[in-house]
Write an enzyme that holds these catalytic residues in place. Structure first.
Site, PDB file in Angstrom:
ATOM      1  N   ASN A 125       0.772  -1.249   0.141  1.00 39.79           N
ATOM      2  CA  ASN A 125       0.010  -0.027  -0.211  1.00 39.79           C
ATOM      3  C   ASN A 125       0.852   1.124  -0.123  1.00 39.79           C
ATOM      4  OD1 ASN A 125      -2.217  -1.577   0.116  1.00 39.79           O
ATOM      5  ND2 ASN A 125      -2.700  -1.070   2.268  1.00 39.79           N
ATOM      6  N   LYS A 177      16.492 -16.820 -30.420  1.00 38.38           N
ATOM      7  CA  LYS A 177      15.631 -15.856 -30.918  1.00 38.38           C
ATOM      8  C   LYS A 177      15.337 -16.526 -32.336  1.00 38.38           C
ATOM      9  CE  LYS A 177      16.465 -13.122 -27.412  1.00 38.38           C
ATOM     10  NZ  LYS A 177      15.618 -12.484 -26.449  1.00 38.38           N
ATOM     11  N   LYS A 179      12.430 -14.486 -30.282  1.00 48.12           N
ATOM     12  CA  LYS A 179      11.710 -14.845 -28.765  1.00 48.12           C
ATOM     13  C   LYS A 179      10.763 -15.801 -29.170  1.00 48.12           C
ATOM     14  CE  LYS A 179      11.767 -11.244 -26.261  1.00 48.12           C
ATOM     15  NZ  LYS A 179      11.928 -10.408 -24.916  1.00 48.12           N
ATOM     16  N   LYS A 203      18.322 -21.026 -22.401  1.00 45.73           N
ATOM     17  CA  LYS A 203      17.192 -20.854 -21.751  1.00 45.73           C
ATOM     18  C   LYS A 203      15.817 -20.541 -22.525  1.00 45.73           C
ATOM     19  CE  LYS A 203      16.334 -16.491 -20.024  1.00 45.73           C
ATOM     20  NZ  LYS A 203      15.760 -15.705 -21.048  1.00 45.73           N
ATOM     21  N   ASN A 204      14.692 -20.855 -22.205  1.00 47.33           N
ATOM     22  CA  ASN A 204      13.499 -20.611 -22.880  1.00 47.33           C
ATOM     23  C   ASN A 204      13.383 -19.077 -22.669  1.00 47.33           C
ATOM     24  OD1 ASN A 204      11.086 -23.351 -22.093  1.00 47.33           O
ATOM     25  ND2 ASN A 204      12.309 -23.246 -23.800  1.00 47.33           N
ATOM     26  N   ASP A 205      12.837 -18.465 -23.422  1.00 50.58           N
ATOM     27  CA  ASP A 205      12.763 -16.958 -23.318  1.00 50.58           C
ATOM     28  C   ASP A 205      11.561 -16.835 -22.536  1.00 50.58           C
ATOM     29  OD1 ASP A 205      13.688 -14.518 -25.587  1.00 50.58           O
ATOM     30  OD2 ASP A 205      13.751 -14.426 -23.385  1.00 50.58           O
ATOM     31  N   GLU A 206      11.644 -15.588 -21.975  1.00 54.28           N
ATOM     32  CA  GLU A 206      10.406 -15.301 -20.739  1.00 54.28           C
ATOM     33  C   GLU A 206       9.080 -15.535 -21.151  1.00 54.28           C
ATOM     34  OE1 GLU A 206      12.354 -13.031 -22.149  1.00 54.28           O
ATOM     35  OE2 GLU A 206      11.170 -11.329 -22.778  1.00 54.28           O
ATOM     36  N   HIS A 298      13.595 -15.209 -13.682  1.00 54.58           N
ATOM     37  CA  HIS A 298      13.603 -14.388 -14.531  1.00 54.58           C
ATOM     38  C   HIS A 298      12.871 -13.018 -14.463  1.00 54.58           C
ATOM     39  CE1 HIS A 298      13.231 -12.005 -18.510  1.00 54.58           C
ATOM     40  NE2 HIS A 298      14.200 -12.841 -18.946  1.00 54.58           N
ATOM     41  N   ARG A 299      13.271 -12.091 -14.411  1.00 57.43           N
ATOM     42  CA  ARG A 299      12.833 -10.785 -13.691  1.00 57.43           C
ATOM     43  C   ARG A 299      11.810  -9.959 -14.563  1.00 57.43           C
ATOM     44  NH1 ARG A 299      17.865  -6.830 -12.816  1.00 57.43           N
ATOM     45  NH2 ARG A 299      18.236  -6.781 -15.009  1.00 57.43           N
ATOM     46  N   HIS A 332      18.345 -12.908 -12.814  1.00 53.59           N
ATOM     47  CA  HIS A 332      18.953 -11.977 -13.725  1.00 53.59           C
ATOM     48  C   HIS A 332      19.074 -10.698 -12.953  1.00 53.59           C
ATOM     49  CE1 HIS A 332      18.176 -13.677 -17.956  1.00 53.59           C
ATOM     50  NE2 HIS A 332      17.804 -14.535 -17.169  1.00 53.59           N
ATOM     51  N   LYS A 340      21.918  -3.912 -23.174  1.00 58.24           N
ATOM     52  CA  LYS A 340      20.859  -3.125 -23.495  1.00 58.24           C
ATOM     53  C   LYS A 340      19.889  -2.412 -22.631  1.00 58.24           C
ATOM     54  CE  LYS A 340      17.531  -6.709 -24.658  1.00 58.24           C
ATOM     55  NZ  LYS A 340      16.816  -7.823 -25.710  1.00 58.24           N
ATOM     56  N   SER A 409      22.090 -10.973 -19.179  1.00 55.48           N
ATOM     57  CA  SER A 409      21.998 -11.265 -20.553  1.00 55.48           C
ATOM     58  C   SER A 409      21.912  -9.791 -21.330  1.00 55.48           C
ATOM     59  CB  SER A 409      20.883 -12.132 -20.893  1.00 55.48           C
ATOM     60  OG  SER A 409      19.585 -11.800 -20.257  1.00 55.48           O
TER      61      SER A 409
HETATM   62  C1  CAP Z   1      17.882 -11.026 -23.525  1.00 59.26           C
HETATM   63  C2  CAP Z   1      16.767 -11.476 -23.134  1.00 59.26           C
HETATM   64  C3  CAP Z   1      16.481 -11.087 -21.662  1.00 59.26           C
HETATM   65  C4  CAP Z   1      16.948 -10.037 -21.203  1.00 59.26           C
HETATM   66  C5  CAP Z   1      16.341  -9.911 -19.555  1.00 59.26           C
HETATM   67  C6  CAP Z   1      15.317 -10.435 -23.718  1.00 59.26           C
HETATM   68  O1  CAP Z   1      17.808 -11.279 -24.970  1.00 59.26           O
HETATM   69  O2  CAP Z   1      16.289 -12.865 -23.355  1.00 59.26           O
HETATM   70  O3  CAP Z   1      14.956 -11.626 -21.363  1.00 59.26           O
HETATM   71  O4  CAP Z   1      18.210  -9.821 -21.040  1.00 59.26           O
HETATM   72  O5  CAP Z   1      16.803  -8.846 -19.339  1.00 59.26           O
HETATM   73  O6  CAP Z   1      14.209 -11.144 -23.884  1.00 59.26           O
HETATM   74  O7  CAP Z   1      15.723  -9.508 -24.007  1.00 59.26           O
HETATM   75  P1  CAP Z   1      19.301 -10.686 -25.834  1.00 59.26           P
HETATM   76  P2  CAP Z   1      17.648  -8.888 -17.866  1.00 59.26           P
HETATM   77  O8  CAP Z   1      20.486 -11.214 -25.351  1.00 59.26           O
HETATM   78  O9  CAP Z   1      18.692 -10.733 -27.375  1.00 59.26           O
HETATM   79  O10 CAP Z   1      19.314  -9.190 -25.416  1.00 59.26           O
HETATM   80  O11 CAP Z   1      18.626  -9.857 -17.840  1.00 59.26           O
HETATM   81  O12 CAP Z   1      18.286  -7.576 -17.571  1.00 59.26           O
HETATM   82  O13 CAP Z   1      16.737  -9.216 -16.904  1.00 59.26           O
HETATM   83 MG    MG Z   2      14.158 -12.839 -23.121  1.00 62.68          MG
HETATM   84 MG    MG Z   3      20.420  -8.952 -18.626  1.00 58.65          MG
HETATM   85 MG    MG Z   4      -5.011  -1.847   4.293  1.00 52.56          MG
END
Ligand code: CAP
Ligand code: MG
Ligand code: MG
Ligand code: MG
Length: 484
Positions: A125, A177, A179, A203-206, A298-299, A332, A340, A409
């Protein structure tokens, strides 16, 4: 039109001069004479806080302490003496930098080691309160009694290193990629290319889930086939981090079981969870159900809270500390300005270190991750030895909360590996380069080779431009990425 953020600049140095301005309600949440906040009774949190409107910083800090512990905006008739003991207490304010420290009685929190519960208090809150123009959780410190209650990591980077037989370099990974949009067979083909190119970890992508163009069960089956082929051809172990995030726990666990039952060797798979969007309960469920699997946090979405320019939220360090408490094996932590994604070098490096070492300075607190009182001299000695040797306290036998590893990454490519290691100061992390490998002019397999060569150059202390003279994969990567 965004409100004009109005706040007073303080014209006094001592916060105690503001005590007479407190209402009875506010005064119940302030103790500027708190003897020893580190006495084990409190979880401590530091906030960057800028008041908005007429109340001064001590009044607003008290309101934040109230709303983030037992109170509301008025003293209530229903309060009891015991309830009052659960009040969070503002115990220090740095008037120069607007840094407010609040002590939270640890009994406030769910005693079953529940991260979601803590964040509902300190990042709940309060982020919506009218009286704040800025409120950012900078750092947290957990008393030993809380460290006892929380799982912490189980399967760590050390276990993955043993499985892969990789010790003196980062774990080299990629993300397939594009993605999204590949069929399961096409996806697995790219994984194969990376693995035979010399990469360790895919890794699988997010956003990977159960899409109709890449059904989850088919993706798992094809990845298994491709991994077996690559392991056979290279003679090297490989790891795949499967995204098990889902709409509900049953589906998430179904995906985990699908992977376990697909015949993957223990150690050859990790479970990736989109911790910010799937939530802390998902992270802790995975940790508790699968203590022998690397839990990959993954964040995606964290930027809404952590971007340095956001006035309201929490830092990468705070997110990473809670991920460790919840038991993530790796999270991450950003590319320290090299890649980037937005993120301050200092912020990303402090976060990476704060989750790896037993004793580490955060933004505000020195954190001991030991499960025993920090006054235990021999433990401190071991911790200091650990900081030097990185050996002693990396596993549970030394009573410390196991380390969580940085996963790095966003936007990295082989030419940025050494610059990143130089900023990080060590190789104890997993790097996952997506475009960094698959955008290579000669495709993923050669992209992987370029990454391996860049790592080899680093290990031999040779500049990549020199090393590339007789390593065409790296040479083409340099040519391609450096001209960008
Ligand atoms: C990186 C990535 C990751 C990001 C997450 C993307 O791809 O797969 O999810 O790095 O950011 O989807 O952008 P690239 P962080 O290697 O092609 O950039 O690691 O900062 O949480
Ligand atoms: Mg990703
Ligand atoms: Mg990163
Ligand atoms: Mg309350």
């Amino acid at each position: 039109m965004a409100d004009f953020i109005f706040y007073q600049k303080h014209n006094m140095t001592n916060v105690k001069e503001l005590l007479p301005t407190l209402s009875d309600h506010q005064a119940a949440y302030v103790n500027l004479d708190l003897a020893n906040p580190y006495n084990g009774d409190y979880m401590l949190a530091s906030f960057h806080l800028i008041p908005r409107g007429k109340k001064n910083i001590l009044q607003v800090s008290a309101e934040v302490a109230s709303e983030s512990s037992t109170g509301t905006n008025f003293l209530v008739k229903t309060e009891t003496p015991y309830a009052r003991l659960m009040n969070a207490l503002v115990y220090d304010i740095d008037m120069e930098d607007n840094i407010v420290k609040i002590a939270y009685p640890w009994r406030l929190f769910d005693r079953n080691g529940n991260v979601q519960n803590i964040l509902t208090y300190i990042a709940g809150n309060v982020f919506g309160m009218k009286e704040i123009a800025a409120l950012k959780v900078l750092d947290v410190w957990f008393p030993p009694v809380m460290l006892e209650q929380y799982d912490g990591p189980s399967y760590t980077l050390d276990d993955m290193r043993k499985y892969l037989d990789v010790y003196d370099r980062p774990i080299l990974g990629t993300i397939v990629k594009p993605k999204m949009g590949l069929s399961s067979a096409e996806y697995a083909e790219v994984c194969y290319d990376f693995r035979v190119g010399g990469g360790d970890f895919v890794k699988n992508d997010e956003p990977q889930a159960d899409q109709d163009f890449c059904p989850y069960d088919k993706m798992v089956a094809h990845v298994k086939e491709a991994m077996d082929k690559a392991v056979k051809e290279t003679g090297k172990k490989k790891v795949h981090s499967f995204n098990v995030s889902a709409a509900d726990y049953d589906t998430m666990l179904e995906r985990c079981e699908m992977i376990v039952n697909a015949g993957f060797e223990p150690g050859s798979y990790a479970f990736l969870i989109d911790g910010t969007t799937a939530g802390w309960m998902a992270v802790q469920t995975l940790r508790r159900k699968y203590p022998n699997v690397f839990i990959h946090f993954h964040r995606a979405g964290h930027g809404a809270f952590t971007r340095p320019e956001n006035p309201i939220g929490y830092t990468v360090l705070v997110l990473s500390k809670f991920a460790r408490l919840a038991g993530a094996s790796g999270i991450h932590t950003g590319t320290a300005g090299v890649g980037k994604m937005e993120g301050s070098p200092e912020e990303d490096v402090v976060a990476a270190e704060g989750i790896r070492y037993m004793m580490k300075k955060g933004h505000t607190f020195e954190q001991s991750w030991g499960k025993i009182p920090t006054h235990d001299e021999d433990f401190i000695a071991m911790a200091e030895m650990d900081a030097k040797n990185l050996e002693v306290l990396s596993d549970d036998s030394w009573r410390g909360m196991k380390k969580c590893c940085p996963i790095v990454s966003g936007g990295l490519n082989p030419t940025l590996l050494k610059p990143f290691i130089d900023v990080m100061g060590n190789v104890d992390f997993i790097t996952t380069m997506g475009a960094g490998c698959s955008a290579h002019p000669k495709g993923m397999q050669v992209g992987a080779k370029a990454l391996v060569e860049a790592c080899e150059a680093y290990k031999q202390g040779i500049d990549i431009h020199d090393y590339a003279k007789d390593h065409p994969a790296l040479e083409e990567a340099i040519e391609f990425f450096e001209k960008k």
